[in-house]
Design a protein around this motif. Structure first.
Motif, PDB file in Angstrom:
ATOM      1  N   MET A 222       2.845 -22.970 -17.544  1.00  0.00           N
ATOM      2  CA  MET A 222       4.243 -22.109 -17.277  1.00  0.00           C
ATOM      3  C   MET A 222       5.600 -22.750 -17.315  1.00  0.00           C
ATOM      4  SD  MET A 222       3.797 -21.519 -13.051  1.00  0.00           S
ATOM      5  CE  MET A 222       2.240 -21.917 -12.857  1.00  0.00           C
ATOM      6  N   VAL A 223       6.525 -22.039 -17.455  1.00  0.00           N
ATOM      7  CA  VAL A 223       7.722 -22.100 -16.993  1.00  0.00           C
ATOM      8  C   VAL A 223       8.229 -21.290 -15.974  1.00  0.00           C
ATOM      9  CG1 VAL A 223      10.563 -22.014 -17.648  1.00  0.00           C
ATOM     10  CG2 VAL A 223       8.677 -22.877 -19.152  1.00  0.00           C
ATOM     11  N   TYR A 224       8.422 -21.799 -14.794  1.00  0.00           N
ATOM     12  CA  TYR A 224       9.118 -20.793 -13.662  1.00  0.00           C
ATOM     13  C   TYR A 224      10.406 -20.926 -13.185  1.00  0.00           C
ATOM     14  CZ  TYR A 224       8.110 -18.181  -9.306  1.00  0.00           C
ATOM     15  OH  TYR A 224       7.974 -17.630  -8.442  1.00  0.00           O
ATOM     16  N   ALA A 225      10.915 -20.032 -13.284  1.00  0.00           N
ATOM     17  CA  ALA A 225      12.412 -20.135 -13.056  1.00  0.00           C
ATOM     18  C   ALA A 225      12.674 -19.409 -11.867  1.00  0.00           C
ATOM     19  CB  ALA A 225      13.324 -19.282 -14.413  1.00  0.00           C
ATOM     20  N   GLY A 226      13.275 -19.971 -10.792  1.00  0.00           N
ATOM     21  CA  GLY A 226      13.348 -19.492  -9.421  1.00  0.00           C
ATOM     22  C   GLY A 226      14.894 -18.694  -9.494  1.00  0.00           C
ATOM     23  N   GLY A 227      14.933 -17.523  -9.011  1.00  0.00           N
ATOM     24  CA  GLY A 227      15.967 -16.804  -9.071  1.00  0.00           C
ATOM     25  C   GLY A 227      16.595 -17.088  -7.663  1.00  0.00           C
ATOM     26  N   PRO A 230      14.084 -14.878  -4.049  1.00  0.00           N
ATOM     27  CA  PRO A 230      12.483 -15.117  -5.064  1.00  0.00           C
ATOM     28  C   PRO A 230      12.114 -13.855  -5.499  1.00  0.00           C
ATOM     29  CG  PRO A 230      12.489 -15.744  -2.443  1.00  0.00           C
ATOM     30  CD  PRO A 230      13.944 -15.363  -2.723  1.00  0.00           C
ATOM     31  N   ARG A 231      12.742 -12.584  -5.076  1.00  0.00           N
ATOM     32  CA  ARG A 231      12.303 -11.615  -5.856  1.00  0.00           C
ATOM     33  C   ARG A 231      12.883 -11.535  -7.448  1.00  0.00           C
ATOM     34  NH1 ARG A 231      13.087  -5.114  -3.965  1.00  0.00           N
ATOM     35  NH2 ARG A 231      13.276  -4.178  -6.011  1.00  0.00           N
ATOM     36  N   LEU A 232      13.598 -12.408  -7.719  1.00  0.00           N
ATOM     37  CA  LEU A 232      14.246 -12.386  -8.923  1.00  0.00           C
ATOM     38  C   LEU A 232      13.507 -13.661  -9.772  1.00  0.00           C
ATOM     39  CD1 LEU A 232      17.934 -11.576  -8.417  1.00  0.00           C
ATOM     40  CD2 LEU A 232      16.106  -9.997  -9.359  1.00  0.00           C
ATOM     41  N   ASP A 233      12.551 -14.286  -9.059  1.00  0.00           N
ATOM     42  CA  ASP A 233      12.071 -15.248  -9.792  1.00  0.00           C
ATOM     43  C   ASP A 233      11.540 -14.840 -11.357  1.00  0.00           C
ATOM     44  OD1 ASP A 233      12.329 -16.737  -7.809  1.00  0.00           O
ATOM     45  OD2 ASP A 233      10.439 -17.178  -7.167  1.00  0.00           O
ATOM     46  N   THR A 234      11.191 -15.816 -12.396  1.00  0.00           N
ATOM     47  CA  THR A 234      10.636 -15.032 -13.587  1.00  0.00           C
ATOM     48  C   THR A 234       9.578 -16.315 -13.892  1.00  0.00           C
ATOM     49  OG1 THR A 234      12.563 -14.105 -14.216  1.00  0.00           O
ATOM     50  CG2 THR A 234      11.214 -14.573 -15.950  1.00  0.00           C
ATOM     51  N   VAL A 235       8.376 -15.762 -14.372  1.00  0.00           N
ATOM     52  CA  VAL A 235       7.669 -17.065 -15.184  1.00  0.00           C
ATOM     53  C   VAL A 235       7.785 -16.663 -16.692  1.00  0.00           C
ATOM     54  CG1 VAL A 235       5.127 -17.505 -15.609  1.00  0.00           C
ATOM     55  CG2 VAL A 235       6.037 -17.388 -13.319  1.00  0.00           C
ATOM     56  N   ASP A 247       7.782 -10.662 -14.531  1.00  0.00           N
ATOM     57  CA  ASP A 247       8.455 -10.578 -13.089  1.00  0.00           C
ATOM     58  C   ASP A 247       7.992  -9.975 -12.400  1.00  0.00           C
ATOM     59  OD1 ASP A 247       9.049  -7.854 -14.055  1.00  0.00           O
ATOM     60  OD2 ASP A 247      10.902  -8.799 -15.225  1.00  0.00           O
ATOM     61  N   ALA A 248       6.688  -9.541 -12.515  1.00  0.00           N
ATOM     62  CA  ALA A 248       5.850  -8.346 -11.584  1.00  0.00           C
ATOM     63  C   ALA A 248       5.468  -9.277 -10.296  1.00  0.00           C
ATOM     64  CB  ALA A 248       4.554  -7.958 -12.097  1.00  0.00           C
ATOM     65  N   SER A 253       3.298 -14.083  -7.394  1.00  0.00           N
ATOM     66  CA  SER A 253       2.861 -14.782  -6.449  1.00  0.00           C
ATOM     67  C   SER A 253       1.449 -15.595  -6.782  1.00  0.00           C
ATOM     68  CB  SER A 253       2.145 -13.627  -5.394  1.00  0.00           C
ATOM     69  OG  SER A 253       1.278 -14.245  -4.348  1.00  0.00           O
ATOM     70  N   VAL A 254       0.722 -14.982  -7.947  1.00  0.00           N
ATOM     71  CA  VAL A 254      -0.285 -15.602  -8.451  1.00  0.00           C
ATOM     72  C   VAL A 254       0.183 -17.210  -9.143  1.00  0.00           C
ATOM     73  CG1 VAL A 254      -1.897 -15.880 -10.401  1.00  0.00           C
ATOM     74  CG2 VAL A 254      -1.902 -13.726  -9.029  1.00  0.00           C
ATOM     75  N   PHE A 255       1.204 -17.283  -9.694  1.00  0.00           N
ATOM     76  CA  PHE A 255       1.707 -18.376 -10.362  1.00  0.00           C
ATOM     77  C   PHE A 255       2.195 -19.238  -9.521  1.00  0.00           C
ATOM     78  CE2 PHE A 255       1.574 -15.764 -14.282  1.00  0.00           C
ATOM     79  CZ  PHE A 255       1.075 -16.645 -15.048  1.00  0.00           C
ATOM     80  N   ARG A 256       2.923 -18.858  -8.336  1.00  0.00           N
ATOM     81  CA  ARG A 256       3.555 -19.766  -7.249  1.00  0.00           C
ATOM     82  C   ARG A 256       2.274 -20.622  -6.509  1.00  0.00           C
ATOM     83  NH1 ARG A 256       7.695 -15.742  -6.156  1.00  0.00           N
ATOM     84  NH2 ARG A 256       6.330 -14.419  -4.984  1.00  0.00           N
ATOM     85  N   THR A 257       1.088 -19.655  -6.361  1.00  0.00           N
ATOM     86  CA  THR A 257      -0.119 -20.278  -5.818  1.00  0.00           C
ATOM     87  C   THR A 257      -0.773 -21.275  -6.792  1.00  0.00           C
ATOM     88  OG1 THR A 257      -0.593 -18.223  -4.821  1.00  0.00           O
ATOM     89  CG2 THR A 257      -2.367 -19.761  -5.123  1.00  0.00           C
ATOM     90  N   HIS A 258      -0.538 -21.170  -8.039  1.00  0.00           N
ATOM     91  CA  HIS A 258      -1.156 -21.736  -9.068  1.00  0.00           C
ATOM     92  C   HIS A 258      -0.366 -23.187  -9.093  1.00  0.00           C
ATOM     93  CE1 HIS A 258      -4.344 -20.479 -11.467  1.00  0.00           C
ATOM     94  NE2 HIS A 258      -3.903 -19.124 -11.527  1.00  0.00           N
TER      95      HIS A 258
END
Length: 283
Positions: A222-227, A230-235, A247-248, A253-258
């Protein structure tokens, strides 16, 4: 404001967040439009990202939707009113829109995380490495298109080099470091480049070693861009049919856990640097 024919991913995300606020308030589009003194068509365009929204109207919308999260509202205002064109606009019409959307996303990111298993992350790539990657594409790219892609990828590194750089954490599998995408000399230069970049305080590179047991998170690249919030984070993920922006809330939450799970088992920074240095000597 004139209607946009092709909204950017950032503009679409703004519309999505405004729709989420409206739905959380239990309002239908026509009901929200009546409260705001506009019509359903205009509301639909705003929520689709095809029409802009002023700061005054956006704050009125937030008030009508009973949104009390001031940080979120301020972040949405910034998305709506920050109209300065970035360097990536020079490539509009020359490269796929996803290239520009990614550059804009990471430019505004509060932080950036990468997880890669087979390739060196784009922000860490050398010019020779990137050129070899783009050269392998089928069908083959014309020389001009190839060079545009390489140039664009190199310019994306400005987020790591500017006066206020984006904090960056990369988790890279040993397989990606051993893969010789280009020549042996280019592979050595690539590994050396990663070592140089990892010396910066805002850049962390950690290696997932082959020797790691019970590791099966291979689907978590993944590429994880923090907003700003946190609600505006994007994978961002690359798939067989193109680039996907996620952005769901549940998926984020799943990708943050990964990411946290992989980070917990990766080598620490010192041992990662030792491994990369050894690989560079072996090439």
């Amino acid at each position: 404001m004139p209607r946009r024919q092709q909204p950017t991913a950032r503009q679409e995300r703004l519309g999505t967040e405004l729709r989420k606020l409206r739905e959380a308030a239990g309002l239908k589009g026509r009901e929200a439009a009546a409260l705001l003194g506009t019509d359903s068509a205009q509301m639909s365009q705003i929520e689709a990202g095809t029409a802009g929204v002023s700061e005054e109207r956006l704050r009125l919308m937030a008030a009508q939707y009973a949104c009390t999260d001031s940080e979120l509202v301020d972040a949405l205002v910034s998305m709506a009113t920050g109209r300065a064109k970035g360097w990536w606009e020079e490539y509009r019409g020359l490269l796929p829109a996803s290239f520009l959307d990614l550059a804009e996303l990471e430019y505004h990111a509060a932080h950036r995380w990468d997880v890669e298993f087979l390739l060196v992350p784009g922000l860490l790539q050398t010019e020779d490495y990137a050129r070899a990657l783009f050269s392998s594409r089928v069908p083959t790219l014309p020389d001009d298109d190839l060079e545009l892609r390489v140039q664009h990828r190199m310019r994306r590194r400005t987020i790591l080099e500017r006066p206020s750089p984006v904090p960056y954490r990369a988790l890279v599998h040993e397989a990606a470091l051993r893969m010789m995408v280009a020549s042996r000399a280019a592979a050595r230069t690539q590994l050396t480049r990663i070592l140089e970049l990892s010396e910066a305080d805002h850049i962390t590179v950690r290696v997932i070693p082959f020797a790691l047991e019970h590791f099966a998170d291979l689907g978590a690249a993944m590429v994880y861009a923090g907003g700003v919030v946190p609600r505006l984070d994007t994978v961002v993920r690359d798939g067989p049919h193109g680039t996907v922006f996620i952005d769901a809330d549940a998926q984020l939450s799943v990708f943050r856990t990964h990411f946290r799970r992989i980070e917990a088992v990766a080598l620490d920074t010192a041992r990662s640097r030792d491994l990369i240095h050894r690989l560079a000597k072996e090439v």
